[in-house]
Motif scaffolding. Sequence first.
Motif, PDB file in Angstrom:
ATOM      1  N   VAL A   1       0.838  -1.196   0.000  1.00  0.00           N
ATOM      2  CA  VAL A   1       0.000   0.000   0.000  1.00  0.00           C
ATOM      3  C   VAL A   1       0.879   1.254   0.000  1.00  0.00           C
ATOM      4  O   VAL A   1       0.708   2.166  -0.816  1.00  0.00           O
ATOM      5  N   GLY A   2       1.829   1.286   0.932  1.00  0.00           N
ATOM      6  CA  GLY A   2       2.728   2.433   0.989  1.00  0.00           C
ATOM      7  C   GLY A   2       3.650   2.513  -0.203  1.00  0.00           C
ATOM      8  O   GLY A   2       3.898   3.596  -0.738  1.00  0.00           O
ATOM      9  N   ARG A   3       4.158   1.363  -0.654  1.00  0.00           N
ATOM     10  CA  ARG A   3       5.123   1.368  -1.747  1.00  0.00           C
ATOM     11  C   ARG A   3       4.507   1.858  -3.051  1.00  0.00           C
ATOM     12  O   ARG A   3       5.147   2.614  -3.802  1.00  0.00           O
ATOM     13  N   ALA A   4       3.267   1.452  -3.347  1.00  0.00           N
ATOM     14  CA  ALA A   4       2.626   1.877  -4.584  1.00  0.00           C
ATOM     15  C   ALA A   4       2.461   3.393  -4.624  1.00  0.00           C
ATOM     16  O   ALA A   4       2.746   4.043  -5.637  1.00  0.00           O
ATOM     17  N   ILE A   5       1.994   3.961  -3.528  1.00  0.00           N
ATOM     18  CA  ILE A   5       1.813   5.414  -3.465  1.00  0.00           C
ATOM     19  C   ILE A   5       3.158   6.116  -3.523  1.00  0.00           C
ATOM     20  O   ILE A   5       3.324   7.143  -4.213  1.00  0.00           O
ATOM     21  N   ASN A   6       4.137   5.586  -2.797  1.00  0.00           N
ATOM     22  CA  ASN A   6       5.481   6.163  -2.818  1.00  0.00           C
ATOM     23  C   ASN A   6       6.065   6.186  -4.212  1.00  0.00           C
ATOM     24  O   ASN A   6       6.677   7.172  -4.644  1.00  0.00           O
ATOM     25  N   LEU A   7       5.923   5.079  -4.924  1.00  0.00           N
ATOM     26  CA  LEU A   7       6.518   4.980  -6.255  1.00  0.00           C
ATOM     27  C   LEU A   7       5.926   6.010  -7.201  1.00  0.00           C
ATOM     28  O   LEU A   7       6.652   6.703  -7.918  1.00  0.00           O
ATOM     29  N   VAL A   8       4.601   6.132  -7.211  1.00  0.00           N
ATOM     30  CA  VAL A   8       3.968   7.054  -8.162  1.00  0.00           C
ATOM     31  C   VAL A   8       4.225   8.504  -7.783  1.00  0.00           C
ATOM     32  O   VAL A   8       4.762   9.288  -8.577  1.00  0.00           O
ATOM     33  N   TYR A   9       3.860   8.881  -6.569  1.00  0.00           N
ATOM     34  CA  TYR A   9       4.019  10.285  -6.172  1.00  0.00           C
ATOM     35  C   TYR A   9       5.491  10.657  -5.996  1.00  0.00           C
ATOM     36  O   TYR A   9       5.921  11.742  -6.409  1.00  0.00           O
ATOM     37  N   GLY A  10       6.262   9.782  -5.372  1.00  0.00           N
ATOM     38  CA  GLY A  10       7.667  10.090  -5.135  1.00  0.00           C
ATOM     39  C   GLY A  10       8.459  10.198  -6.427  1.00  0.00           C
ATOM     40  O   GLY A  10       9.240  11.142  -6.616  1.00  0.00           O
ATOM     41  N   THR A  11       8.261   9.243  -7.334  1.00  0.00           N
ATOM     42  CA  THR A  11       8.987   9.271  -8.599  1.00  0.00           C
ATOM     43  C   THR A  11       8.592  10.485  -9.427  1.00  0.00           C
ATOM     44  O   THR A  11       9.441  11.113 -10.068  1.00  0.00           O
ATOM     45  N   THR A  12       7.314  10.827  -9.423  1.00  0.00           N
ATOM     46  CA  THR A  12       6.862  11.987 -10.191  1.00  0.00           C
ATOM     47  C   THR A  12       7.384  13.285  -9.593  1.00  0.00           C
ATOM     48  O   THR A  12       7.794  14.195 -10.330  1.00  0.00           O
ATOM     49  N   LEU A  13       7.398  13.387  -8.273  1.00  0.00           N
ATOM     50  CA  LEU A  13       7.980  14.574  -7.636  1.00  0.00           C
ATOM     51  C   LEU A  13       9.429  14.767  -8.070  1.00  0.00           C
ATOM     52  O   LEU A  13       9.849  15.875  -8.432  1.00  0.00           O
ATOM     53  N   LYS A  14      10.194  13.677  -8.015  1.00  0.00           N
ATOM     54  CA  LYS A  14      11.601  13.774  -8.406  1.00  0.00           C
ATOM     55  C   LYS A  14      11.753  14.178  -9.859  1.00  0.00           C
ATOM     56  O   LYS A  14      12.633  14.960 -10.216  1.00  0.00           O
ATOM     57  N   SER A  15      10.895  13.640 -10.726  1.00  0.00           N
ATOM     58  CA  SER A  15      11.036  13.913 -12.159  1.00  0.00           C
ATOM     59  C   SER A  15      10.683  15.355 -12.509  1.00  0.00           C
ATOM     60  O   SER A  15      11.131  15.871 -13.532  1.00  0.00           O
TER      61      SER A  15
END
Length: 457
Positions: free
Chosen positions: A364-378
């Motif tokens: 649950v946490g990893r899916a949200i982290n991957l999408v929002y976190g990766t997009t923030l970085k990009s």
Amino acid sequence: MGKTPFVDKKLFRLFVPIFLETFFLMLAGMMDTFMLSHLGDAAVGAVGSANTYLGLFLIFFGIISSGLIAVMTQYIGHGKKGVAVQARNVSVFINGGIGLALALILGFAARPIIDALGVSEALRPDAAKYLRIVGIGCVLDALIPVFSCYLRSFDKSRMSLIAAFSGNVVNILFNVLAIFVIKTGFFSGVPGVAFGTVLGKIVNFALCVLFGRIFVRGGQYEEREDLKRLLKSILRVGFPAALETAIYSAAMGVAMIFVGRMDADGFNSTAKTYAQQISSFAYCASFAFAQANVILAGWRIGKGELKSCYRLTRNAALIALGAGVLVELLLAVVSPFVLDRLTPDKELVNLVRNLLFLDIALEVGRAINLVYGTTLKSTGDSIYPAVLALIFNALFIIGGSYLFGVVLGWKVLGVFVGFTLDEVARAGLMVLRWRTGKWESKVLVKDTKEKPIPEEE
């Protein structure tokens, strides 16, 4: 002003080839693990330990590759495809140099590294052999992401998929030979599996380069950017992103030291390896949605369509969450039937099953982290995720693993509790950061005006 074909691409059209490519790349590690189970659980634990620590060294490649896709997609969306080609060339030069240096280090110092990091005594000989061979080939790990991102950014994800699939076919075929056919010598057992992994990466890399030349033809684009400015943009995203990965990998390394010291026979290390290899199917889905969203967001940011990124990213996160949890649940349910065919140890099978059920919450946490976190970085807002990693990886991955795993005696199950708390805590703060809109002031290509959201959004 008409929309480019890139901006018209939908999330699922990008998701499918990225998911399959990621799946086939992970399949190499899975097949190593499952085929090695025929040699015994100790071989599985040895390779799992070696791969965990190999990740500590591969984070150096992320300094460039993490920033590369952000720069390429935003410049492509802005209509400057030649700058994207230029960014690839710079990345090849830098990552290639780092890869060669690390290959020499791992080739000569694999055993001292394994000894120093506290791998269980029973696993050290095979772990060192595997790390040495795969480590020498790590220059390929430096270059494959560069060319794969290049193909994806130019909407050639299918070509990157074909390259990954071909490399994994070669890897699996050589694994079969190393484990079931060749009984003695360098190309048998754990060393043979390691060599097959490197051979598969060679095929993957060669095809990525070939497809880039054939289908992108970067030489036709004449736009160029000041080299210093371009490199600064790549590092602006890539360095904090790599720092985040370094912090996470270091925390995982400390947790692995805890695991290694809990059992001299490698039981808990082997359980962790099985669980993480199986759960990587769920990770594949979440990761692919995150990467597809990054490409779409990058194209839109380059065109100045910042507002459309909010709904795009929210939808990607919700779909990734649903897909990741569903896949993880199925894996937990069927895991005993799979593991019964790989190991006779019933205690090990039950422990892996329990880890996979706990991993549902982690997903649950990893899916949200991957999408929002990766997009923030990009977008260019890459310092915030690194700060979160510094705080919560130390608090939960290291502190939580020690508390639950060592102090309370839950061993590897306690370590997974720490992993889960880390992912869930960071996920909530990633969403809050995205909703503030502060990332809009940090985009890499800023000389555009906001455009209206397309009707079909």
